[in-house]
Design a protein around this motif. Structure first.
Motif, PDB file in Angstrom:
ATOM      1  N   GLY A 258       0.822  -1.207   0.000  1.00 17.55           N
ATOM      2  CA  GLY A 258       0.000   0.000   0.000  1.00 17.55           C
ATOM      3  C   GLY A 258       0.854   1.254   0.000  1.00 17.55           C
ATOM      4  O   GLY A 258       0.571   2.225  -0.746  1.00 17.55           O
ATOM      5  N   ALA A 259       1.897   1.255   0.847  1.00 16.49           N
ATOM      6  CA  ALA A 259       2.782   2.419   0.892  1.00 16.49           C
ATOM      7  C   ALA A 259       3.506   2.605  -0.442  1.00 16.49           C
ATOM      8  O   ALA A 259       3.661   3.737  -0.929  1.00 16.49           O
ATOM      9  CB  ALA A 259       3.785   2.259   2.031  1.00 16.49           C
ATOM     10  N   PHE A 260       3.914   1.485  -1.028  1.00 17.84           N
ATOM     11  CA  PHE A 260       4.618   1.565  -2.316  1.00 17.84           C
ATOM     12  C   PHE A 260       3.699   2.112  -3.407  1.00 17.84           C
ATOM     13  O   PHE A 260       4.090   2.969  -4.207  1.00 17.84           O
ATOM     14  CB  PHE A 260       5.137   0.177  -2.689  1.00 17.84           C
ATOM     15  CG  PHE A 260       5.809   0.127  -4.025  1.00 17.84           C
ATOM     16  CD1 PHE A 260       7.073   0.672  -4.210  1.00 17.84           C
ATOM     17  CD2 PHE A 260       5.161  -0.440  -5.106  1.00 17.84           C
ATOM     18  CE1 PHE A 260       7.684   0.625  -5.463  1.00 17.84           C
ATOM     19  CE2 PHE A 260       5.765  -0.484  -6.349  1.00 17.84           C
ATOM     20  CZ  PHE A 260       7.040   0.053  -6.535  1.00 17.84           C
ATOM     21  N   ILE A 261       2.469   1.646  -3.432  1.00 23.68           N
ATOM     22  CA  ILE A 261       1.524   2.135  -4.441  1.00 23.68           C
ATOM     23  C   ILE A 261       1.260   3.615  -4.248  1.00 23.68           C
ATOM     24  O   ILE A 261       1.177   4.397  -5.214  1.00 23.68           O
ATOM     25  CB  ILE A 261       0.218   1.326  -4.368  1.00 23.68           C
ATOM     26  CG1 ILE A 261       0.468  -0.133  -4.785  1.00 23.68           C
ATOM     27  CG2 ILE A 261      -0.855   1.950  -5.251  1.00 23.68           C
ATOM     28  CD1 ILE A 261      -0.730  -1.046  -4.591  1.00 23.68           C
ATOM     29  N   ALA A 262       1.122   4.036  -2.961  1.00 26.04           N
ATOM     30  CA  ALA A 262       0.897   5.453  -2.690  1.00 26.04           C
ATOM     31  C   ALA A 262       2.063   6.298  -3.193  1.00 26.04           C
ATOM     32  O   ALA A 262       1.868   7.386  -3.772  1.00 26.04           O
ATOM     33  CB  ALA A 262       0.676   5.669  -1.196  1.00 26.04           C
ATOM     34  N   VAL A 263       3.272   5.810  -2.970  1.00 25.21           N
ATOM     35  CA  VAL A 263       4.450   6.535  -3.462  1.00 25.21           C
ATOM     36  C   VAL A 263       4.460   6.566  -4.995  1.00 25.21           C
ATOM     37  O   VAL A 263       4.776   7.604  -5.622  1.00 25.21           O
ATOM     38  CB  VAL A 263       5.731   5.879  -2.912  1.00 25.21           C
ATOM     39  CG1 VAL A 263       6.964   6.495  -3.577  1.00 25.21           C
ATOM     40  CG2 VAL A 263       5.818   6.047  -1.401  1.00 25.21           C
ATOM     41  N   CYS A 264       4.094   5.456  -5.609  1.00 28.22           N
ATOM     42  CA  CYS A 264       4.049   5.403  -7.083  1.00 28.22           C
ATOM     43  C   CYS A 264       3.013   6.381  -7.628  1.00 28.22           C
ATOM     44  O   CYS A 264       3.249   7.087  -8.632  1.00 28.22           O
ATOM     45  CB  CYS A 264       3.730   3.978  -7.536  1.00 28.22           C
ATOM     46  SG  CYS A 264       5.068   2.811  -7.240  1.00 28.22           S
TER      47      CYS A 264
ATOM     48  N   THR B  41       0.453   7.108   2.870  1.00 31.13           N
ATOM     49  CA  THR B  41       1.697   6.323   2.999  1.00 31.13           C
ATOM     50  C   THR B  41       2.025   6.085   4.461  1.00 31.13           C
ATOM     51  O   THR B  41       2.392   4.975   4.868  1.00 31.13           O
ATOM     52  CB  THR B  41       2.851   7.059   2.310  1.00 31.13           C
ATOM     53  OG1 THR B  41       2.509   7.297   0.934  1.00 31.13           O
ATOM     54  CG2 THR B  41       4.127   6.238   2.377  1.00 31.13           C
ATOM     55  N   LEU B  42       1.877   7.151   5.265  1.00 28.24           N
ATOM     56  CA  LEU B  42       2.120   6.996   6.702  1.00 28.24           C
ATOM     57  C   LEU B  42       1.115   6.042   7.349  1.00 28.24           C
ATOM     58  O   LEU B  42       1.457   5.278   8.251  1.00 28.24           O
ATOM     59  CB  LEU B  42       2.077   8.352   7.393  1.00 28.24           C
ATOM     60  CG  LEU B  42       3.191   9.347   7.030  1.00 28.24           C
ATOM     61  CD1 LEU B  42       3.000  10.650   7.791  1.00 28.24           C
ATOM     62  CD2 LEU B  42       4.559   8.756   7.327  1.00 28.24           C
ATOM     63  N   CYS B  43      -0.153   6.104   6.873  1.00 24.96           N
ATOM     64  CA  CYS B  43      -1.174   5.201   7.423  1.00 24.96           C
ATOM     65  C   CYS B  43      -0.810   3.749   7.137  1.00 24.96           C
ATOM     66  O   CYS B  43      -0.950   2.873   8.001  1.00 24.96           O
ATOM     67  CB  CYS B  43      -2.548   5.526   6.809  1.00 24.96           C
ATOM     68  SG  CYS B  43      -3.266   7.050   7.438  1.00 24.96           S
TER      69      CYS B  43
ATOM     70  N   ILE C  58      -6.873  -0.658   9.800  1.00 24.46           N
ATOM     71  CA  ILE C  58      -6.041   0.436   9.283  1.00 24.46           C
ATOM     72  C   ILE C  58      -5.814   0.252   7.786  1.00 24.46           C
ATOM     73  O   ILE C  58      -5.978   1.187   6.975  1.00 24.46           O
ATOM     74  CB  ILE C  58      -4.705   0.492  10.046  1.00 24.46           C
ATOM     75  CG1 ILE C  58      -4.933   0.915  11.500  1.00 24.46           C
ATOM     76  CG2 ILE C  58      -3.738   1.456   9.359  1.00 24.46           C
ATOM     77  CD1 ILE C  58      -3.703   0.800  12.374  1.00 24.46           C
ATOM     78  N   LEU C  59      -5.442  -0.968   7.401  1.00 25.04           N
ATOM     79  CA  LEU C  59      -5.149  -1.214   5.984  1.00 25.04           C
ATOM     80  C   LEU C  59      -6.406  -1.125   5.129  1.00 25.04           C
ATOM     81  O   LEU C  59      -6.392  -0.563   4.016  1.00 25.04           O
ATOM     82  CB  LEU C  59      -4.489  -2.592   5.825  1.00 25.04           C
ATOM     83  CG  LEU C  59      -3.098  -2.755   6.438  1.00 25.04           C
ATOM     84  CD1 LEU C  59      -2.598  -4.188   6.266  1.00 25.04           C
ATOM     85  CD2 LEU C  59      -2.118  -1.781   5.820  1.00 25.04           C
ATOM     86  N   ALA C  60      -7.510  -1.685   5.661  1.00 21.99           N
ATOM     87  CA  ALA C  60      -8.752  -1.670   4.871  1.00 21.99           C
ATOM     88  C   ALA C  60      -9.234  -0.242   4.641  1.00 21.99           C
ATOM     89  O   ALA C  60      -9.622   0.132   3.511  1.00 21.99           O
ATOM     90  CB  ALA C  60      -9.816  -2.491   5.592  1.00 21.99           C
ATOM     91  N   SER C  61      -9.230   0.563   5.695  1.00 16.57           N
ATOM     92  CA  SER C  61      -9.696   1.940   5.538  1.00 16.57           C
ATOM     93  C   SER C  61      -8.729   2.742   4.666  1.00 16.57           C
ATOM     94  O   SER C  61      -9.158   3.595   3.854  1.00 16.57           O
ATOM     95  CB  SER C  61      -9.859   2.588   6.907  1.00 16.57           C
ATOM     96  OG  SER C  61      -8.637   2.536   7.640  1.00 16.57           O
TER      97      SER C  61
END
Length: 835
Positions: A577-583, A613-615, A795-798
């Motif tokens: 998720g963090a990687f996708i957000a950064v992308c 990304t922080l989430c 956290i991940l789902a939201s």
């Protein structure tokens, strides 16, 4: 009765020898008294001892009597003890009967004359009285004798009467002995039974003072050692045969494989003869000193493996030669020796026995093998030797000075008794002789075992020792292996119930002795780490029993560790998720000048991507072993990053509303909610959450704690909330912002189709609220480490919900529909297509 008749009867029961001082002796050469019908026409006949058959003479006790003769001859030949003085003896047969013992006691006290001399009765009586006597060899006759002899102060030194009651000097002031009291033997027998873990035994005893007092002492000691008695039978040799049969049947039917026998030789012989009539299971016999060393019983194979405490072995130089120095002519001088000779060789000396062949002189006493000639293990014989020497030393102390002795000296029996109590010397064969205040010697025993010899017969073997003078707990010691019943090499088992293994406790069976019990498994959370434990103990809070419930092990500490499969899956989703957000941020940055990026408030979009990304990454703080810093970090990071995320979404929602109103004539809404105001609103909303978190951490921060209540068998290591108000304030504030955002987005849902970001915000808030509403019951009901997993999942789902609803459509247009990424299309001047 005339004097001639009396003297004939007397000779049948007495073996006399003259001397300056005559020592009395009393031994049981026979087992019964001769009963004759009283005619009441004259004086009643004198009591006489006899046997039921020609083989009923006790050769062992004859050896004792002859050992006394040998000792007196030895003393008479010494120059350092009673020099110039000769000792004589009067040895009587008691046949272990109280009436005969009382009769002999009267004769010892009053003289040997058959009639009362009214002219010189006192002098006659005094001349015939003995200064002391050796005997009797049984407790009950000894008690009867010493009660009477003690009135005159005539000391009685017994080599074989062991009843503990005789140690009472108030009742028996003139009684001493060279054999230890049964008090010590009973304690030793109880210790040996306990030593071999026998807790279920049978007991038989003679119905005499010896048997009753001895068994009472043993049972008391056995009870203190935790030993139970299945049966305790008593009988006497003169009782009806039905009584003996009943005792034998009780032994046959019993489940106890160990039997303790406190019996005299006479009772044991009858019992063993009865037991061999019918088969019986192998028994481990535990014998008292009265029979355990008697070679007569070695012919009973059912006693093979018997153990018991006996008097230590000894050697008396010259005794064997004395015993074997016996000819037919010498045997004829004594009725006892005559009976011995005729019984041993089955012949008659000069017609003294009717119907028997004449002894022809070919009889060889050295070829005999019977208790009389058995001198390889002198035990009680040595006690007779010591008792005779003790009396001699007492007489020496009364009538002798440093140089000579006065045979005409007048003294009383009380003087002899006083010196007897204080004697302390070593016999010629090296044994110490002394008496304590109770008239008893130091208790020293050998543990005797009946083992099969090479020729197939039974023999006595010393396998251990008991010394009462040693420190407590060290009195008993083993020296060699024991041969058990039926030739077993392993210790036989004799228990009512098998031992309860660790992990169980004993529960006594109702109505049965404490040795009969059931083994109950310990309750949950309890252990017993010893065999035959009476109670189970609860493990400490942080410990739990193992499977066997015999030890407490530290409870396994459970938390969501990094190597857990669930942790790995959640970590992959978090990093993805963090990687996708950064992308996406990179794509947005690359196309930052494109209309779709600029139209959707690029500044808030980048801030939103940063917060998402922080989430995603803050979920990683929930994995691993909780510590003080991780607990405070995970909750505050979660609260602040989500508020930052929702603040950005809220800002975007307000911008959409304001932008729509700005298109209306005369509206200056965007003037009041431009970029500075957007940044300020995000900052204020976030600072409020930061303030809540600071207060929470200051007042009662979340700290790690061990949850011992949720599971009994393991510890859940988790982060405590600290202040529940602080936790729910953080969640409540997030929920408030989400609800506010949802309402505003819902109000903006009918904006023109090409300007429909509010619809996606509405869907994202719906997902967000649904996730966190369902999170609450799931969080409360999830067990152990799954509580943390539920929190991470929420956290991940939201986060994925927000990210997908808000950024997925825009990325799709940027990457796959660039023709729609134009200002003309966004203003609705091109073909209208839903984003």
């Amino acid at each position: 009765m005339n004097s001639a008749v009396y003297q004939k009867i007397l000779k049948e029961n007495v073996r006399p020898s003259d001397g300056d001082f005559v020592i009395g002796g009393l031994f049981a050469f026979h087992y019964y008294t001769r009963s004759e019908q009283n005619s009441y026409t004259g004086p009643p006949l004198q009591l006489q001892c006899s046997g039921r058959s020609v083989c009923d003479m006790n050769f062992r006790h004859l050896r004792f009597a002859r050992a006394m003769e040998f000792t007196i001859h030895e003393i008479n030949n010494r120059t350092d003890l009673l020099p110039g003085i000769t000792l004589g003896y009067q040895i009587h047969d008691s046949c272990t009967e109280v009436p005969m013992a009382v009769k002999v006691a009267f004769q010892f006290a009053n003289g040997m004359e058959p009639f009362y001399n009214d002219t010189d009765s006192c002098s006659k009586s005094a001349a015939a009285a003995v200064p002391a006597l050796v005997g009797e060899t049984s407790s009950t006759p000894s008690i009867s004798m010493t009660r009477m002899l003690g009135l005159f102060g005539i000391p009685q030194v017994s080599p074989y009467a062991t009843c503990a009651c005789l140690s009472n000097k108030r009742q028996f002031p003139a009684f001493l002995r060279t054999i230890p009291s049964d008090h010590h033997q009973a304690a030793a027998l109880a210790k040996i039974v306990k030593y071999f873990s026998w807790t279920w035994i049978g007991a038989v005893r003679s119905d005499t003072d010896y048997g009753n007092y001895g068994m009472a002492s043993f049972l008391k000691a056995a009870q203190e050692e935790g030993i139970c008695v299945e049966y305790s039978e008593v009988f006497y040799r003169t009782q009806p045969r039905s009584k003996l049969e009943r005792v034998a049947n009780v032994i046959r039917r019993s489940t106890a494989r160990v039997i303790v026998a406190f019996v005299h030789e006479g009772e044991l012989r009858l019992l063993l003869e009865e037991l061999i009539r019918q088969p019986l299971p192998p028994l481990q016999w535990i014998g008292s000193e009265a029979w355990i060393m008697d070679p007569e019983f070695l012919r009973f194979n059912l006693c093979a493996g018997a153990i018991g405490f006996g008097i230590p072995r000894s050697v008396i130089p010259g005794l064997r030669e004395f015993l074997l120095d016996l000819s037919p002519e010498q045997a004829l001088k004594s009725p006892l020796l005559t009976e011995f000779w005729e019984s041993s060789f089955s012949c008659s000396l000069k017609g003294s026995s009717e119907g028997a062949r004449e002894c022809d002189g070919s009889e060889d006493i050295r070829a005999l093998q019977n208790p009389y000639t058995e001198t390889s293990e002198l035990r009680v014989t040595n006690l007779v030797y010591k008792a005779t020497y003790a009396i001699a030393h007492a007489i020496h102390g009364v009538i002798c000075n440093d140089t000579q002795c006065d045979k005409s000296a007048k003294f009383t029996p009380w003087q002899i008794l006083d010196h007897l109590k204080r004697v302390n010397f070593t016999t010629k064969n090296g044994y110490q002789v002394s008496f304590d205040s109770s008239g008893d010697p130091v208790a020293v025993y050998e543990l005797i075992n009946w083992q099969v010899k090479k020729d197939g017969g039974l023999g006595f073997v010393t396998v251990g020792y008991y010394d009462s003078s040693r420190p407590k707990g060290q009195e008993f010691s083993m020296s060699r292996a024991i041969s058990w019943m039926a030739g077993q090499t392993e210790v036989p088992r004799s228990v009512c119930s098998e031992s309860c293994p660790p992990g169980t406790r004993k529960a006594v069976q109702k109505g049965k002795p404490v040795c009969c019990y059931d083994c109950i498994p310990c309750a949950e959370g309890e252990i017993s780490n010893m065999t035959d434990s009476l109670n189970c103990v609860r493990c400490p809070h942080e410990f739990w029993p193992n499977t066997q419930q015999d030890s407490c092990l530290p409870k396994p500490v459970e938390f969501l560790s990094w190597d857990d499969t669930l942790s790995i899956i959640l970590t992959v989703f978090s990093i993805t998720g963090a990687f996708i957000a950064v992308c996406v941020a990179a794509v947005f940055y690359k196309h930052r000048t494109s209309p779709i990026v600029r139209a959707n408030n690029s500044e808030l979009s980048f801030l939103l991507l940063f917060s998402l990304t922080l989430c995603f990454l803050c979920s990683l703080t929930f994995i691993g072993q909780p510590s003080e810093w991780s607990c405070m970090l995970r909750h505050t990071a979660f609260g602040i990053t989500f508020v930052l995320c929702i603040s950005c979404v809220l800002g975007k929602t307000i911008v959409v509303l304001m932008a729509f109103r700005a298109t209306l004539p005369g509206s200056n809404a965007m003037k009041w909610f431009g970029p500075p105001q957007q940044r300020l609103s995000v900052l204020i909303f976030t600072l409020i959450q930061v303030l809540i978190c600071v207060l929470w951490l200051t007042i009662s921060p979340p700290l790690p704690f061990k949850n011992l209540k949720q599971y009994k068998e393991r510890i859940i290591l988790e982060c405590g909330l600290g202040s529940a108000v602080g936790f729910w304030a953080v969640l409540g504030y997030i929920g408030f912002l989400a609800l506010l955002c949802f309402i505003l987005a819902f109000l903006a849902r009918k904006l023109p189709d090409n300007f429909n970001e509010a619809k996606f915000i509405t869907f994202s808030m719906l997902i967000f609220c649904a996730v966190w509403i369902t999170f609450i019951p799931a969080y409360v009901s999830s067990p152990g480490k799954f509580t943390v997993a539920v929190e991470i999942f929420a956290i991940l789902a939201s986060s994925f919900g927000l990210f997908t609803c808000i950024f997925a459509p825009k990325c799709f247009i940027i990457m796959f529909r660039p023709e729609q990424n134009t200002k003309k299309h966004l203003l609705g001047k091109g073909p209208s297509k839903s984003l």
